[in-house]
Design a protein around this motif. Structure first.
Motif, mmCIF file in Angstrom:
data_model
loop_
_atom_site.group_PDB
_atom_site.id
_atom_site.type_symbol
_atom_site.label_atom_id
_atom_site.label_comp_id
_atom_site.label_asym_id
_atom_site.label_seq_id
_atom_site.Cartn_x
_atom_site.Cartn_y
_atom_site.Cartn_z
ATOM 1 N N UNK A 147 0.862 -1.190 0.000
ATOM 2 C CA UNK A 147 0.000 0.000 0.000
ATOM 3 C C UNK A 147 0.892 1.232 0.000
ATOM 4 N N UNK A 148 1.250 1.664 -1.201
ATOM 5 C CA UNK A 148 2.254 2.706 -1.335
ATOM 6 C C UNK A 148 1.745 4.083 -0.914
ATOM 7 N N UNK A 149 0.427 4.247 -0.830
ATOM 8 C CA UNK A 149 -0.066 5.567 -0.420
ATOM 9 C C UNK A 149 0.327 5.869 1.016
ATOM 10 N N UNK A 150 0.700 4.841 1.780
ATOM 11 C CA UNK A 150 1.165 5.044 3.151
ATOM 12 C C UNK A 150 2.502 5.770 3.200
ATOM 13 N N UNK A 151 3.241 5.709 2.109
ATOM 14 C CA UNK A 151 4.606 6.247 2.131
ATOM 15 C C UNK A 151 4.652 7.760 1.984
#
Length: 594
Positions: A147-151
């Motif tokens: 879940x790259x939006x966490x980065x």
């Protein structure tokens, strides 16, 4: 347009023709959604339209009787191989997860996607259908995977929404399965993160850690994620399952992080919000065994965190910065701190007597935070923020109800500040429903305080009780002023909190009838000479049937008298000549004008 059609569609009215139209429309939208997904391009308005349609479709057709939607799902089965509600819901969940992975750099789409995910996670029927999906079960075991939006640091607040939705689903899953290890799998990610942080926080130069953005981001992420888990958890059993994982291992690490990044609000605020949620005992959801010391240990830890943070917040290093951003952070810091004070000091899971018995200073430190706040901030500043005013008056209510002996130890200036703040709360009454809510809290606080003083007068008092009585008597003018305001509300205003007002009014009358006589005479003097005899008579009838005690029977009788008093005054003033109407309210005194 398709979503709008569904939003206005009658839920209980259907026909074969309308089902066919709904089915054809659904097939068209889902085909278009599949084509858009294959193109791998970001068209923000189109994606938001898809999400709106999914939400409205779910509300209209998912969880409804199968017979009523059989034609619709027959068309979906023929065209898209989606034969029932479960397979359609699975397609929706896959769309949500794909959005989180593909559009991770588009905040608007991510936000709307999480909103749709939250909608799906709510409700009994949705929850029980979601937990049957293999996709959801995989997600619960691997919730942080890919879940790259966490980065993105600027989107860390979205983690709370994501984990709130997962928490609802997890709770439903555990309710449905008598024996399962899903919670253990779910919390494994957090266990690893905190074990890693714990090893990093071992004796090490904190000045180096302060500049380590990777560690800092991890702290913020876990704090926001845990807040998301707790904020929607109202089931006692589920909350205590989370608590067993969180305390004391996770909380110790977060306390250490507070000490390291005390001057960084990006870290401290998420941690404070987490602790505020951890000790929020609504429903109630926190319940320890009789032999458990967790309540006391948790309170001691919060005492250290809050006292340390507020001391920094009020220090010259922070308060001397007059920039708008700094003042905003100061407001938020005070708000979060007061919220934690409300939850901890009003908690029913802590035996506060144990601290005094064993000479522990944890309770004194927490109570001293209140003294620091009222010694530093003007009441006007607190009342200028709605959320802060609500939190402050909640704290006033808790202190008067559960920590009245602390109030007796305040110096004269601090005690006057406390009573004056209650008076100012009454002055806000009638302006809005939120202000009436504050006035109700003031009613509870004043009633608790004065009722205790009345009890002290009727028994052999100790030094603390005597000090409290003397402190209350020193605020005579404020008490009379509050009585005037309450009488004005009862007689002349469209007030909706008569019952709440009647309780502190009776307590003040029992404490010292001279206070009531002074307020009564003031109101009567505002009337014309022709009206005054009738007002004297009505005020005398207000005291009918009272025995001079604060028993429940006496309180109920006084409440009835208040209602009769208001009715009689209203009927009497209706018969007044038009030219005398202006004499009802004394316009010369500011406390009578709202």
């Amino acid at each position: 347009m398709a979503a709008s059609i569904l939003s206005t569609r009658p839920v209980t009215i259907t026909s074969p023709k309308s089902e066919s139209m709904d089915g054809e429309l659904a097939c068209t939208v889902l085909r278009l959604m599949s084509i858009a997904a294959d193109m791998q391009t970001s068209c923000e308005p189109l994606e938001i339209a898809f999400l709106t349609y999914l939400t409205n479709f779910s509300k209209a057709f998912i969880g409804t009787p199968v017979l009523r939607t059989s034609k619709l799902f027959s068309l979906l089965a023929e065209s898209l191989n989606l034969p029932d509600q479960l397979t359609v819901l699975d397609a929706f969940v896959n769309k949500i997860l794909k959005n989180l992975k593909v559009f991770f750099n588009n905040k608007t789409i991510i936000k709307e996607t999480l909103k749709t995910f939250t909608e799906l996670s709510m409700g009994y029927s949705f929850g029980h259908m979601l937990v049957k999906l293999d996709t959801i079960q995989y997600l619960l075991r691997n919730h942080a995977e890919s879940l790259e939006f966490f980065s993105f640091p600027q989107r860390l607040n979205l983690r709370t929404d994501y984990y709130s939705a997962l928490s609802r689903i997890l709770s439903t899953y555990i309710d449905c399965e008598a024996e399962n290890d899903m919670l253990e799998y779910f919390m494994l990610t957090f266990d690893r993160a905190f074990q890693n942080l714990c090893s990093i926080f071992q004796p090490r130069d904190y000045s180096l850690l302060k500049n380590d953005n990777s560690v800092k981001s991890t702290v913020i992420e876990v704090a926001r994620s845990l807040t998301g888990l707790l904020v929607v958890t109202e089931n006692k059993e589920m909350f205590m399952c989370y608590f067993d994982y969180i305390f004391p291992h996770y909380t110790n690490v977060l306390q250490e992080a507070m000490n390291i990044w005390m001057d960084d609000v990006d870290v401290t605020f998420p941690i404070l919000k987490f602790f505020g949620e951890l000790v929020s005992n609504r429903k109630p959801r926190i319940e320890f065994e009789v032999t458990s010391v967790n309540g006391i240990l948790l309170f001691r830890q919060l005492s250290q965190i809050i006292s340390g943070f507020v001391a920094f917040l009020l220090s010259s290093q922070f308060s001397n910065d007059s920039s708008q951003e700094s003042q905003k952070n100061r407001y938020r810091g005070v708000l979060y701190s007061i919220n934690i004070l409300v939850h901890t000091l009003g908690a029913k899971f802590v035996n506060f007597g144990a601290f005094k018995l064993y000479g522990d200073e944890a309770l004194d430190k927490v109570l001293n935070v209140f003294y620091q706040v009222i010694s530093t901030f003007q009441l006007d500043w607190i009342l200028s923020f709605n959320k802060l005013a609500k939190a402050y008056y909640s704290l006033v209510e808790v202190l008067a109800a559960d920590h009245i002996y602390y109030l007796a130890t305040l110096d004269s200036n601090a005690f006057h500040y406390f009573i004056n703040s209650i008076s100012e709360g009454f002055a806000l009454m009638g302006r809005s429903s939120s202000n009436d809510e504050l006035a109700v809290k003031c009613c509870h606080a004043l009633d608790s305080l004065i009722s205790h003083a009345v009890k002290c007068l009727k028994k052999k008092t100790n030094q603390v009780d005597t000090g409290l009585i003397l402190a209350i008597e020193s605020c005579k003018e404020l008490l009379v002023q509050m009585l005037k305001v309450m009488l004005n509300a009862v007689i002349f205003e469209e007030c909706k909190i008569y019952w709440s007002l009647s309780r502190p009014m009776l307590a003040i009358i029992i404490l010292n009838k001279k206070y009531f006589d002074e307020a009564k005479n003031y109101v009567i003097e505002q009337q014309s000479n022709e009206r005054q005899p009738m007002f004297h008579k009505l005020f005398d009838e207000l005291m009918n049937g009272l025995d001079g005690s604060l028993s429940q029977r006496n309180r109920n009788q006084f409440n009835k008298n208040i209602n009769s008093f208001r009715r009689d005054v209203t009927n009497f003033t209706k018969t007044a000549p038009p030219e005398e109407e202006g004499a009802i309210i004394g316009e010369s005194d500011s406390i009578m004008i709202f």
